[in-house]
Motif scaffolding. Structure first.
Motif, PDB file in Angstrom:
ATOM      1  N   UNK A 242       0.827  -1.202   0.000  1.00  0.00           N
ATOM      2  CA  UNK A 242       0.000   0.000   0.000  1.00  0.00           C
ATOM      3  C   UNK A 242       0.868   1.262   0.000  1.00  0.00           C
ATOM      4  N   UNK A 243       1.942   1.262   0.784  1.00  0.00           N
ATOM      5  CA  UNK A 243       2.819   2.432   0.839  1.00  0.00           C
ATOM      6  C   UNK A 243       3.488   2.688  -0.506  1.00  0.00           C
ATOM      7  N   UNK A 244       3.844   1.621  -1.217  1.00  0.00           N
ATOM      8  CA  UNK A 244       4.461   1.790  -2.530  1.00  0.00           C
ATOM      9  C   UNK A 244       3.456   2.353  -3.525  1.00  0.00           C
ATOM     10  N   UNK A 245       2.229   1.855  -3.467  1.00  0.00           N
ATOM     11  CA  UNK A 245       1.212   2.280  -4.430  1.00  0.00           C
ATOM     12  C   UNK A 245       0.503   3.565  -4.020  1.00  0.00           C
ATOM     13  N   UNK A 246       0.619   3.953  -2.756  1.00  0.00           N
ATOM     14  CA  UNK A 246      -0.050   5.180  -2.306  1.00  0.00           C
ATOM     15  C   UNK A 246       0.761   6.388  -2.741  1.00  0.00           C
ATOM     16  N   UNK A 247       0.281   7.542  -2.353  1.00  0.00           N
ATOM     17  CA  UNK A 247       0.989   8.776  -2.708  1.00  0.00           C
ATOM     18  C   UNK A 247       1.887   9.254  -1.575  1.00  0.00           C
ATOM     19  N   UNK A 248       2.340   8.331  -0.728  1.00  0.00           N
ATOM     20  CA  UNK A 248       3.266   8.708   0.336  1.00  0.00           C
ATOM     21  C   UNK A 248       4.503   9.390  -0.241  1.00  0.00           C
ATOM     22  N   UNK A 249       5.183   8.702  -1.164  1.00  0.00           N
ATOM     23  CA  UNK A 249       6.417   9.263  -1.721  1.00  0.00           C
ATOM     24  C   UNK A 249       6.140  10.555  -2.480  1.00  0.00           C
ATOM     25  N   UNK A 250       5.024  10.606  -3.188  1.00  0.00           N
ATOM     26  CA  UNK A 250       4.685  11.817  -3.946  1.00  0.00           C
ATOM     27  C   UNK A 250       4.437  12.990  -3.004  1.00  0.00           C
ATOM     28  N   UNK A 251       3.676  12.754  -1.939  1.00  0.00           N
ATOM     29  CA  UNK A 251       3.387  13.816  -0.982  1.00  0.00           C
ATOM     30  C   UNK A 251       4.660  14.313  -0.310  1.00  0.00           C
ATOM     31  N   UNK A 252       5.529  13.374   0.066  1.00  0.00           N
ATOM     32  CA  UNK A 252       6.757  13.781   0.740  1.00  0.00           C
ATOM     33  C   UNK A 252       7.676  14.563  -0.193  1.00  0.00           C
ATOM     34  N   UNK A 253       7.808  14.096  -1.440  1.00  0.00           N
ATOM     35  CA  UNK A 253       8.709  14.778  -2.374  1.00  0.00           C
ATOM     36  C   UNK A 253       8.169  16.136  -2.790  1.00  0.00           C
ATOM     37  N   UNK A 254       6.875  16.211  -3.074  1.00  0.00           N
ATOM     38  CA  UNK A 254       6.300  17.503  -3.461  1.00  0.00           C
ATOM     39  C   UNK A 254       6.266  18.471  -2.283  1.00  0.00           C
ATOM     40  N   UNK A 255       6.076  17.936  -1.074  1.00  0.00           N
ATOM     41  CA  UNK A 255       6.135  18.799   0.100  1.00  0.00           C
ATOM     42  C   UNK A 255       7.513  19.390   0.294  1.00  0.00           C
ATOM     43  N   UNK A 256       8.546  18.579   0.095  1.00  0.00           N
ATOM     44  CA  UNK A 256       9.910  19.091   0.187  1.00  0.00           C
ATOM     45  C   UNK A 256      10.169  20.131  -0.898  1.00  0.00           C
TER      46      UNK A 256
END
Length: 831
Positions: A242-256
């Protein structure tokens, strides 16, 4: 009033409740309070009335008091068990959300927090409890930072419980089933990774993400709670997927990226009483290079979030989740924001270059997570990271890469293969803007000191040239030359102790280099480390160019410049040959003919100083010799120049000297040595050559300090001494004013247009056996001095830079001596 009296048994019972002492009494009182809260909720359609709010506060406080008493006793805890079975937490949530009362909301957070900490079955692992808590945090009126912090603390408590007991995860995390996932035709790859339709699957996760940018308690709890959930992914395949397919990485990278986009230019603080004395006494004390660049609050928020990234990579035990995060970090932040900002600011005249170089310096100086650093520098230096085998990836990971590839192709950003960090550093060193030069030097220094694996990608070396060991006599001859360069500048009575401090500091630095892990490049390297510098490297040439302008440089620039040179000199990846010491391959062979006769004669020959042609002079040492030659000319032209230098050094040392007995330790140009003030004897290394004793191998500090001073300088010193001991107060004041005016007068500084060709050997012997001139008289070619004067500096500024040069020469000598033993760069020939 009659209704509330019948419900709760009179106002006296409300105001003065009896204290339950036994578990049975506590449970009875707890049930009564629970029933009262449920009646309050059901009995009226206007729960916001002031009277009902007051009674809700009262009964919530009773519940909290009873649970607090019970938590101090041994298990079992029947009140907590009843709270779970009666689902009273649902009623508490409804009341807290209906009243819009901060006191009720605060009491509700205490109630939920007590239940979470109780660790009783049926509470944290209950889906109704999860829904009630999520509703409370999501919909509550967060009028104050205190209430916001309390609410996010509840989320943190749940995340901590999930980390410790992954079995309770299903109460909070309900992913879609595989069947429904496959039948959902609208869930295309792009939509699937957008995360818009997946918040209901793990609302706790998204609530933590929502507060991860906040400052204070709320942000701290949110970041730590999110770290706990990511850490749990290694023990739950469903959560990992779920973490791989969710927008966790996208949210973290765009937030940075969003935080980075808010960064503005550098804010230069005004000069105040806290400015170091060495800066205050320079010509540039009120210019931008002397001011400390203050980073805005936006930079603080960005660095805080970047450190959260580092912690996330460290805590995540799932390799695929980590790689997904790093992929998004590279594509969405490095490729689309950081690198374009570096590229757009790469103007020689300055502009915003100083700001973005400072930001990159701060990034590399703050993080030490290996994978994150490798992603940054591999990309910015256009290195080739190892290619991953996609066949070994999960389907979710491959989908993530496909989406990122599509994003990268749409953005069409420029590639570092055409203009990388080396090119940017070269432009920065060539800039006419001092702040840009300073930021570039700091960036070079942090890479050389903290990120050794990338040092050779930034400073070029000769890959297939073996490094030869020099004899003890060769090392001592060159040490003597460096020593004589330093002692030509300053006559210091306590040179022995000062130099021993530098040797001890150099030993600590070099020993720490021996403990560094070996990179893959070094493990496969067939050429023994270290490697020689590539002398025609443009970055090396620019550094040497700044050395030649040493006396007119800003003091801050010189401190950073000497810091970069010392980082190079103390690195186990770079040889000193060719730029600090003479390449042993250039030694004349006549002095080595007797090395193979027998052991005794071989030892004698090993202590003999070799000879070398003038063309073999090391580049940096040659430039330093030119600077010392210039100082010696001033010593001849200005009778009291030595006295003024000594007075300036004493003035600078007063700031660093601790209270109490007088300290005679020296000031290190790049940074204050940790060993200042300690009295140590010169360290010796068992089995290493003796490179510290004089015996025709260089003068020792004790022999140098006894050198008599020139009579003219003694007369000059006697003329200044009345300032301290003779004359009236008014005459002393007038003399001090006269001295200040003199130090502020322009002092013409001429530098050689061409470096000196003097051999680096201090007492090197020519092929005919004649001893050359003393080191102080550095030879100049006919065309060595330019007719055009260099930029003018004041006398005080030149004096300060002479002191910095003196300390740098001592520091460099200490590193050369220590490397000879510790790195076994000097020794005896094999017989």
């Amino acid at each position: 009033m009659d209704f509330w009296s019948r419900l709760i048994g009179g106002s006296r019972a409300v105001s003065k409740p009896s204290r339950a002492t036994s578990p049975t009494e506590r449970l009875t009182a707890f049930k009564r309070s629970c029933n009262a809260l449920q009646q309050i909720w059901r009995a009226t359609n206007t729960p916001s009335a002031e009277q009902s709010t007051t009674h809700a506060r009262t009964y919530l406080d009773r519940l909290n008091a009873i649970l607090s008493d019970e938590s101090r006793g041994p298990a079992p805890h029947p009140c907590v068990a009843y709270a779970a079975s009666s689902q009273i937490f649902v009623t508490v949530t409804k009341l807290a959300l209906s009243y819009y009362d901060e006191v009720v909301l605060r009491s509700a957070t205490v109630f939920f927090n007590t239940l979470i900490d109780a660790e009783v079955d049926g509470v944290v692992d209950n889906r109704l409890f999860a829904r009630a808590l999520v509703d409370l945090v999501r919909r509550a009126d967060k009028a104050s930072t205190e209430v916001e912090g309390r609410l996010v603390e509840l989320l943190f408590g749940v995340a901590n419980n999930i980390r410790l007991q992954p079995a309770i995860l299903p109460a909070w995390f309900v992913p879609r089933t595989t069947a429904s996932h496959e039948s959902d035709s609208a869930a295309s790859v792009g939509t699937e990774f957008a995360g818009a339709t997946r918040k209901d699957e793990f609302p706790l996760f998204y609530l933590l993400v929502e507060y991860v940018h906040h400052e204070g308690r709320a942000g701290d709890f949110a970041r730590t709670g999110l770290l706990y959930l990511i850490e749990t992914a290694s023990r739950s395949k469903h959560l990992e997927k779920w973490l791989i397919e969710s927008d966790l990485a996208t949210l973290m990278a765009t937030g940075l990226g969003a935080l980075y986009s808010q960064l503005g230019g550098l804010i230069l603080t005004s000069v105040d009483d806290d400015v170091p004395r060495i800066i205050a006494l320079s010509d540039h004390s009120k210019e931008e290079t002397a001011l400390h660049p203050t980073l805005s609050d936006a930079m603080d928020a960005f660095m805080s979030y970047l450190l959260f990234w580092q912690d996330t990579i460290d805590h995540c035990k799932s390799a695929e989740v980590n790689d997904t995060l790093l992929d998004h970090f590279q594509v969405l932040f490095l490729e689309q924001l950081l690198y374009p900002s570096l590229l757009e600011s790469s103007d020689v005249a300055g502009g915003s270059t100083a700001a973005v170089m400072t930001y990159l310096y701060r990034i590399l100086d703050s993080i030490d997570q290996g994978e994150l650093v490798h992603r940054i520098l591999d990309f910015l230096l256009a290195s080739s990271p190892p290619v991953e085998d996609q066949m070994s990836m999960s389907a979710s990971r491959r989908k993530s890469l496909d989406v990122l590839a599509a994003l990268a192709s749409e953005a069409a950003q420029p590639s570092p293969s055409l203009f990388n960090l080396r090119d940017l550093a070269l432009l920065g060193l060539q800039s006419s803007n001092r702040q840009t030069v300073l930021a570039t030097l700091r960036l070079l220094n942090v890479v050389l000191q903290r990120h050794h694996h990338f040092a050779r990608a930034l400073i070029l070396t000769l890959p297939n040239q073996p490094v030869q060991q020099r004899s003890v006599g060769a090392l001592n001859a060159e040490l003597e030359y460096l020593f004589d360069l330093a002692t030509s500048l300053v006559v210091e009575p306590n040179l022995d102790q000062t130099y021993e401090n530098y040797v001890a500091d150099a030993t600590w630095v070099l020993e720490s280099r021996l403990c560094l892990p070996v990179s893959l490049e070094e493990a496969d390297d067939e050429v023994p480390l270290p490697r020689p510098l590539q002398q025609d490297d443009p970055i090396i040439q620019e550094l040497l160019g700044h050395v030649q302008n040493f006396f007119t440089n800003s003091i801050v620039v010189n401190l950073s410049l000497t810091g970069v040179l010392m980082s190079l000199a103390s690195s186990h990846l770079f040889s000193l040959d060719g730029w600090v010491l003479v390449d042993p391959a250039r030694f004349e062979k006549s002095t080595e003919s007797g090395l193979e006769k027998d052991t005794f004669e071989g030892v004698q020959a090993a202590y003999e100083p070799p000879t070398w042609p003038a063309s073999a002079a090391p580049t940096l040492t040659r430039a330093l010799g030119g600077l010392v030659s210039q100082v010696r000319q001033w010593q001849r032209d200005v009778p009291d120049f030595d006295v003024l230098v000594a007075a300036r050094r004493e003035l600078l040392q007063q700031e660093d000297r601790p209270a109490g007995p007088t300290s005679s330790s020296s000031r290190e140009p790049s940074q204050a040595p940790a060993s200042v003030g300690r009295d140590r004897s010169r360290p010796s290394y068992p089995g290493s050559p003796d490179i510290s004793t004089p015996a025709s191998r260089g003068r020792s500090p004790s022999s140098i300090q006894s050198r008599p001073m020139d009579p003219s300088r003694i007369r000059a010193e006697s003329n200044i001494r009345p300032l301290d001991s003779r004359g009236t107060s008014s005459s002393r004041s007038a003399a001090m004013d006269s001295l200040r005016q003199r130090l502020a007068m322009p002092f013409p500084v001429h530098t050689s247009s061409k470096p000196s060709t003097r051999s680096a050997g201090a007492t090197a012997v020519s092929a005919e056996g004649e001893q050359k001139e003393d080191v102080g008289e550095v030879e100049q070619e006919d065309e060595g001095i330019s007719e055009d004067p260099r930029p003018v500096a004041t006398l005080g500024h030149v004096l300060t830079n002479v002191v910095v040069l003196y300390e740098f020469l001592l520091e460099l000598s200490a590193v050369v001596q220590t490397r000879g033993s510790l790195f076994e760069e000097a020794g005896y020939p094999s017989w």
